[in-house]
Design a protein around this motif. Structure first.
Motif, PDB file in Angstrom:
ATOM      1  N   THR A 279      46.304  11.546  -6.348  1.00  0.00           N
ATOM      2  CA  THR A 279      47.297  10.897  -7.209  1.00  0.00           C
ATOM      3  C   THR A 279      48.347  10.101  -6.442  1.00  0.00           C
ATOM      4  OG1 THR A 279      48.686  12.899  -7.228  1.00  0.00           O
ATOM      5  CG2 THR A 279      46.993  12.700  -8.945  1.00  0.00           C
ATOM      6  N   ARG A 280      48.315  10.169  -5.115  1.00  0.00           N
ATOM      7  CA  ARG A 280      49.209   9.348  -4.289  1.00  0.00           C
ATOM      8  C   ARG A 280      48.448   8.919  -3.040  1.00  0.00           C
ATOM      9  NH1 ARG A 280      55.003  12.579  -4.060  1.00  0.00           N
ATOM     10  NH2 ARG A 280      54.877  13.554  -6.127  1.00  0.00           N
ATOM     11  N   SER A 281      48.882   7.845  -2.467  1.00  0.00           N
ATOM     12  CA  SER A 281      48.229   7.367  -1.245  1.00  0.00           C
ATOM     13  C   SER A 281      48.369   8.400  -0.135  1.00  0.00           C
ATOM     14  CB  SER A 281      48.868   6.045  -0.802  1.00  0.00           C
ATOM     15  OG  SER A 281      48.227   5.565   0.366  1.00  0.00           O
TER      16      SER A 281
ATOM     17  N   ILE B  16      48.214  14.822   0.899  1.00  0.00           N
ATOM     18  CA  ILE B  16      47.884  14.110  -0.327  1.00  0.00           C
ATOM     19  C   ILE B  16      48.368  14.943  -1.509  1.00  0.00           C
ATOM     20  CG2 ILE B  16      45.846  13.010   0.684  1.00  0.00           C
ATOM     21  CD1 ILE B  16      44.129  14.962  -0.983  1.00  0.00           C
ATOM     22  N   TYR B  17      48.242  14.378  -2.690  1.00  0.00           N
ATOM     23  CA  TYR B  17      48.492  15.114  -3.928  1.00  0.00           C
ATOM     24  C   TYR B  17      47.262  14.974  -4.807  1.00  0.00           C
ATOM     25  CZ  TYR B  17      53.369  15.622  -2.616  1.00  0.00           C
ATOM     26  OH  TYR B  17      54.534  15.967  -1.962  1.00  0.00           O
ATOM     27  N   VAL B  18      46.878  16.064  -5.464  1.00  0.00           N
ATOM     28  CA  VAL B  18      45.706  16.031  -6.339  1.00  0.00           C
ATOM     29  C   VAL B  18      46.087  16.525  -7.725  1.00  0.00           C
ATOM     30  CG1 VAL B  18      44.049  16.331  -4.460  1.00  0.00           C
ATOM     31  CG2 VAL B  18      44.937  18.348  -5.648  1.00  0.00           C
ATOM     32  N   GLY B  19      45.449  15.946  -8.716  1.00  0.00           N
ATOM     33  CA  GLY B  19      45.671  16.345 -10.102  1.00  0.00           C
ATOM     34  C   GLY B  19      44.386  16.267 -10.882  1.00  0.00           C
ATOM     35  N   SER B  20      44.416  16.793 -12.088  1.00  0.00           N
ATOM     36  CA  SER B  20      43.228  16.777 -12.939  1.00  0.00           C
ATOM     37  C   SER B  20      42.955  15.382 -13.494  1.00  0.00           C
ATOM     38  CB  SER B  20      43.387  17.771 -14.086  1.00  0.00           C
ATOM     39  OG  SER B  20      43.514  19.087 -13.578  1.00  0.00           O
ATOM     40  N   THR B  21      43.994  14.531 -13.484  1.00  0.00           N
ATOM     41  CA  THR B  21      43.837  13.125 -13.876  1.00  0.00           C
ATOM     42  C   THR B  21      44.499  12.265 -12.801  1.00  0.00           C
ATOM     43  OG1 THR B  21      45.914  12.965 -15.111  1.00  0.00           O
ATOM     44  CG2 THR B  21      43.984  13.816 -16.306  1.00  0.00           C
ATOM     45  N   PRO B  22      44.132  10.983 -12.715  1.00  0.00           N
ATOM     46  CA  PRO B  22      44.717  10.131 -11.665  1.00  0.00           C
ATOM     47  C   PRO B  22      46.207   9.876 -11.831  1.00  0.00           C
ATOM     48  CG  PRO B  22      42.696   9.171 -12.549  1.00  0.00           C
ATOM     49  CD  PRO B  22      43.072  10.299 -13.462  1.00  0.00           C
ATOM     50  N   ASP B  23      46.746  10.123 -13.025  1.00  0.00           N
ATOM     51  CA  ASP B  23      48.123   9.729 -13.308  1.00  0.00           C
ATOM     52  C   ASP B  23      49.132  10.863 -13.206  1.00  0.00           C
ATOM     53  OD1 ASP B  23      47.284   7.077 -13.884  1.00  0.00           O
ATOM     54  OD2 ASP B  23      46.542   7.804 -15.821  1.00  0.00           O
TER      55      ASP B  23
ATOM     56  N   ASP C 154      38.768  12.468  10.137  1.00  0.00           N
ATOM     57  CA  ASP C 154      37.576  12.673   9.315  1.00  0.00           C
ATOM     58  C   ASP C 154      37.725  12.175   7.880  1.00  0.00           C
ATOM     59  OD1 ASP C 154      36.058  13.858  11.337  1.00  0.00           O
ATOM     60  OD2 ASP C 154      36.892  15.846  10.936  1.00  0.00           O
ATOM     61  N   PHE C 155      38.933  12.209   7.337  1.00  0.00           N
ATOM     62  CA  PHE C 155      39.051  12.033   5.888  1.00  0.00           C
ATOM     63  C   PHE C 155      40.037  10.961   5.416  1.00  0.00           C
ATOM     64  CE2 PHE C 155      37.526  16.488   6.265  1.00  0.00           C
ATOM     65  CZ  PHE C 155      36.338  16.337   5.556  1.00  0.00           C
ATOM     66  N   TYR C 156      40.802  10.360   6.306  1.00  0.00           N
ATOM     67  CA  TYR C 156      41.815   9.413   5.830  1.00  0.00           C
ATOM     68  C   TYR C 156      41.182   8.248   5.058  1.00  0.00           C
ATOM     69  CZ  TYR C 156      45.576   6.007   5.704  1.00  0.00           C
ATOM     70  OH  TYR C 156      46.504   5.106   5.267  1.00  0.00           O
ATOM     71  N   ASP C 157      40.143   7.658   5.603  1.00  0.00           N
ATOM     72  CA  ASP C 157      39.528   6.504   4.943  1.00  0.00           C
ATOM     73  C   ASP C 157      38.925   6.887   3.599  1.00  0.00           C
ATOM     74  OD1 ASP C 157      40.265   4.934   7.073  1.00  0.00           O
ATOM     75  OD2 ASP C 157      38.300   5.017   8.051  1.00  0.00           O
ATOM     76  N   GLY C 158      38.219   8.007   3.555  1.00  0.00           N
ATOM     77  CA  GLY C 158      37.577   8.432   2.309  1.00  0.00           C
ATOM     78  C   GLY C 158      38.572   8.762   1.224  1.00  0.00           C
ATOM     79  N   LEU C 159      39.651   9.447   1.597  1.00  0.00           N
ATOM     80  CA  LEU C 159      40.668   9.806   0.607  1.00  0.00           C
ATOM     81  C   LEU C 159      41.447   8.573   0.145  1.00  0.00           C
ATOM     82  CD1 LEU C 159      41.946  13.136   2.200  1.00  0.00           C
ATOM     83  CD2 LEU C 159      40.581  12.894   0.107  1.00  0.00           C
ATOM     84  N   SER C 160      41.668   7.633   1.065  1.00  0.00           N
ATOM     85  CA  SER C 160      42.346   6.392   0.687  1.00  0.00           C
ATOM     86  C   SER C 160      41.508   5.622  -0.334  1.00  0.00           C
ATOM     87  CB  SER C 160      42.594   5.522   1.919  1.00  0.00           C
ATOM     88  OG  SER C 160      43.491   6.150   2.809  1.00  0.00           O
ATOM     89  N   ALA C 161      40.203   5.560  -0.096  1.00  0.00           N
ATOM     90  CA  ALA C 161      39.316   4.881  -1.035  1.00  0.00           C
ATOM     91  C   ALA C 161      39.294   5.593  -2.382  1.00  0.00           C
ATOM     92  CB  ALA C 161      37.905   4.800  -0.448  1.00  0.00           C
ATOM     93  N   ALA C 162      39.288   6.921  -2.360  1.00  0.00           N
ATOM     94  CA  ALA C 162      39.296   7.685  -3.611  1.00  0.00           C
ATOM     95  C   ALA C 162      40.563   7.408  -4.409  1.00  0.00           C
ATOM     96  CB  ALA C 162      39.173   9.170  -3.309  1.00  0.00           C
ATOM     97  N   TYR C 163      41.689   7.272  -3.708  1.00  0.00           N
ATOM     98  CA  TYR C 163      42.949   6.976  -4.397  1.00  0.00           C
ATOM     99  C   TYR C 163      42.941   5.566  -4.980  1.00  0.00           C
ATOM    100  CZ  TYR C 163      47.799   5.581  -4.994  1.00  0.00           C
ATOM    101  OH  TYR C 163      48.967   5.078  -5.516  1.00  0.00           O
TER     102      TYR C 163
END
Length: 578
Positions: A501-503, A514-521, A535-544
């Protein structure tokens, strides 16, 4: 985004057993009840025994083989005023064991005794010739070894010839024959009927002191003053956190939180740790500092710290070992970087199922830590070697499914000395045997790991939605399962699909938040991933950015800042949700 580990889901327990336990406890939380049943805790009484460990759950120390002989010999030494030497290893288990036994014999019983810890560099692990010569030169007639001695056949024989008796208190695997000591206390002896086999070295020493007190109608309360030392030995030696270890750790953590010895209390205060003290507080705030004394200088410093009589004495001694730990970190970081660099362009190392690395300039005191870090990176049995007194000496760390001690036994023809456990060991060999050893150890690893994935397993206890997480769930339920450790690990949860839910935010160049939620908002829950940037910065950035769902495995924690308590997820692994 691909997970870095194999997620191994714990099978869901039978619904009927979960429901029955819920009725017995008048508890409705299905996730917590499932955790209990999955860990074999299925009845009201089992829950009570597990959550409120008590001294009544401890075994009679006289069930241990040779305990009667050890108590009799110790009693004779005390009655006749003999000089007793307490001999222990230089790690946390060894130094806490020495502190415990010495403080009880000298401080409570008034024995004429002193302690001896071998120099890691001049003498090496175990009972040394220098140590027993010191005993002879200073007229000691009884040696009590702690956390070592089970393989000291020649040293014990020498002592027998020179009028020095030996009581061995050890917990390592013995060989086919036992040293000819007056008494050999080791639950892992094949002929030992003691019900619990996983005591630490300090635990075996504690049992000897307890047996002596019982045999002589002495109060046990003074002995329990060392419970904080037992908790440290259990946490540091990574022994199973069940049976007697759970009881001893539970009581020791309570003492650490209320009335620790001045030395340990200073370390906890320095690290800003407050009650309730957890096993993780020992692992990260006490153990490295206690270990650093023996790694960087001499372990006598650690014993002196734990024997400190007051806060003023403790402060001076603690600051010295704290500085040694800081020095250790610098050295360790340099060696890890050098070790990782050896893989670059080395086809053999990159394709092997084992790692054996040698550099004559590496610091002997940190090779075990380096082995653990390299093993974490490549998930394979790892041995890090340096040079000492004309021999190659080092430490081994293993992985699931590979008994490194057994592997070293198969290589015994190439080794001068070795010892340890299934997952960790120490070894000595001649320089001319290095290449042959590397090749033979690799063949054994290839065979032993043939059907094992080159990825580490990550156990997953239960899947649950983010909505099930709360401060109350943590405080009232998860905390009650502690102390955590092997056999009762901190639960690993998995949640997904969830959204970033945040970059992603990078902390100290290598950590992620990071922050995670059940919805993107949503605002979401805070997640921290230590060492996960690469290992994960690029993947999580893309997911956000693309609002793609992910799943993650994590520990649940509570973060306290300025009096505010908030939930925090400690990430263990991430993956795309598909």
């Amino acid at each position: 985004m691909e997970a870095k580990k194999n997620w191994v889901y714990v099978p869901a327990p039978p619904a009927a057993e979960v429901e029955a336990l819920g009725e017995a406890l008048a508890l409705k939380n299905p996730y917590f009840l499932s955790l209990l049943v999955s860990r074999g805790i299925k009845t009201f009484q089992e829950v009570k025994d597990f959550m409120v460990p008590d001294v009544s759950q401890l075994h009679d120390p006289f069930l241990m083989k040779d305990m009667d002989k050890a108590v009799e010999r110790l009693g004779h030494a005390l009655e006749s005023g003999e000089k007793i030497l307490i001999y222990g290893d230089y790690d946390v288990d060894g130094t806490t064991a020495v502190t415990l036994v010495y403080s009880y014999l000298a401080g409570i019983l008034g024995a004429d005794c002193d302690y001896y810890i071998p120099d890691r560099y001049a003498e090496g692990y175990g009972v040394s010739q220098a140590g027993i010569q010191y005993a002879k030169d200073n007229n000691y007639t009884l040696i009590i070894s702690l956390d070592c001695g089970i393989k000291a056949h020649e040293r014990v024989a020498w002592c027998n010839e020179n009028g020095i008796d030996f009581i061995i208190c050890d917990h390592h695997l013995p060989e086919a024959t036992i040293p000819a000591a007056v008494a050999v206390l080791d639950p892992k002896r094949k002929d030992c009927p003691y019900p619990f086999k996983e005591l630490t070295g300090a635990g075996v020493g504690f049992k000897l002191m307890m047996a002596f007190a019982i045999a002589n109608d002495l109060e046990l309360d003074p002995l329990w003053e060392s419970a904080d030392l037992l908790a440290c030995s259990i946490a540091a030696d990574i022994v199973p956190m069940n049976g007697e270890n759970r009881v001893l750790a539970f009581l020791g953590l309570a003492k650490l939180g209320t009335n620790p010895c001045p030395g340990l209390g200073y370390l906890l205060n320095k690290a800003k740790k407050k009650a309730p003290i957890q096993i993780s507080d020992i692992v990260f705030s006490i153990s490295p500092i206690i270990n650093a004394a023996g790694r960087m200088d001499h372990a006598h410093g650690a014993v002196k710290l734990m024997l400190a009589a007051d806060n003023q004495e403790a402060e001076a001694l603690a600051e010295a070992v704290i500085q040694q730990n800081l020095d250790r970190r610098v050295v360790e970081k340099e060696i890890v970087a050098q070790a990782l660099a050896m893989f670059e362009g080395n086809d053999f190392l990159l394709s092997a199922r084992s790692t054996v690395l040698f550099n004559p300039g590496w610091h002997k005191g940190v090779v075990g830590i380096v082995a653990s870090k390299i093993q974490d990176q490549y998930f394979r049995p790892t041995i890090i070697l340096t040079e000492s007194h004309g021999q190659l000496v080092g430490s081994a760390r293993s992985v699931r499914g590979f008994d490194v001690h057994q592997a070293l036994e198969e290589c015994a023809d190439l080794l001068e000395q070795f010892g340890g456990h299934t997952h960790a060991a120490g070894l000595h060999l001649k320089p001319e045997n290095l290449q042959a050893f590397i090749e033979k150890f690799e063949r054994i690893a290839q065979e032993g790991l043939a059907n094992i994935s080159p990825k580490a397993d990550l156990p997953v206890d239960i899947q649950l939605p983010l909505e099930a997480l709360s401060i109350s769930f943590y405080d009232k339920l998860l905390v009650r399962l502690s102390p955590y450790g092997p056999g009762n690990m901190l639960p690993n949860f998995v949640s997904g699909p969830v959204f970033v839910t945040r970059s992603p935010f990078v902390m100290k160049e290598e950590h992620l938040k990071i922050y995670v939620g059940s919805t993107p908002d949503e605002r979401g829950l805070e997640v921290v991933g230590f060492g996960m940037k690469a290992d994960f910065y690029d993947g999580l950035s893309a997911a956000y950015e693309q609002r793609l769902p992910i799943k993650l495995v994590y520990h649940l924690e509570v973060n306290e800042y300025n009096g505010n308590r908030t939930l925090q997820l400690r990430a263990l692994d991430f993956a795309s949700f598909n």
